[in-house]
Scaffold this motif. Structure first.
Motif, mmCIF file in Angstrom:
data_model
loop_
_atom_site.group_PDB
_atom_site.id
_atom_site.type_symbol
_atom_site.label_atom_id
_atom_site.label_comp_id
_atom_site.label_asym_id
_atom_site.label_seq_id
_atom_site.Cartn_x
_atom_site.Cartn_y
_atom_site.Cartn_z
ATOM 1 N N VAL A 172 1.052 -0.961 0.176
ATOM 2 C CA VAL A 172 -0.034 0.002 0.034
ATOM 3 C C VAL A 172 0.906 1.322 0.054
ATOM 4 O O VAL A 172 1.654 1.206 0.928
ATOM 5 C CB VAL A 172 -1.023 0.020 1.390
ATOM 6 N N ILE A 173 0.544 2.035 -0.798
ATOM 7 C CA ILE A 173 1.325 3.387 -1.035
ATOM 8 C C ILE A 173 0.449 4.346 -0.243
ATOM 9 O O ILE A 173 -0.830 4.407 -0.866
ATOM 10 C CB ILE A 173 1.626 3.903 -2.461
ATOM 11 N N HIS A 211 4.598 14.966 -1.298
ATOM 12 C CA HIS A 211 5.061 14.083 -2.288
ATOM 13 C C HIS A 211 6.111 13.110 -1.762
ATOM 14 O O HIS A 211 7.030 12.718 -1.934
ATOM 15 C CB HIS A 211 5.626 14.744 -3.394
ATOM 16 N N LYS A 212 6.158 12.927 -0.211
ATOM 17 C CA LYS A 212 6.999 12.094 0.478
ATOM 18 C C LYS A 212 6.031 11.097 0.968
ATOM 19 O O LYS A 212 5.892 10.828 2.098
ATOM 20 C CB LYS A 212 7.524 12.929 1.813
ATOM 21 N N ASN A 213 5.791 10.227 0.012
ATOM 22 C CA ASN A 213 5.171 9.071 0.255
ATOM 23 C C ASN A 213 5.688 7.903 0.994
ATOM 24 O O ASN A 213 6.811 7.890 1.062
ATOM 25 C CB ASN A 213 4.583 8.180 -1.198
ATOM 26 N N VAL A 214 5.008 7.155 1.610
ATOM 27 C CA VAL A 214 5.756 5.771 2.178
ATOM 28 C C VAL A 214 4.769 4.681 1.703
ATOM 29 O O VAL A 214 3.938 4.818 1.184
ATOM 30 C CB VAL A 214 5.242 5.934 3.743
#
Length: 57
Positions: free
Chosen positions: A15-16, A22-25
């Motif tokens: 899962v994103i 824009h600092k996704n995990v």
């Protein structure tokens, strides 16, 4: 969150989690994380990489 964690573990999916800055995990299962760690460890040295390539042939 429990439902998401269950789905990740049951379906071996990721899962994103998108962020506005824009600092996704990325959330992955412990099993997948362990697998990545083992792969990184095995490929860490030139000697290991060469031994694995030789064994693959």
């Amino acid at each position: 969150m429990k439902d998401i964690a269950d789905e990740i573990n049951e379906d071996d999916t990721t899962v994103i989690v998108a962020s506005l800055n824009h600092k996704n995990v990325v959330i992955i299962s412990q099993k997948e994380c362990d697998s990545f760690q083992e792969t990184f460890y095995l490929l860490e040295t030139e000697a290991n990489r060469m031994a694995l390539m030789k064994a693959k042939k």
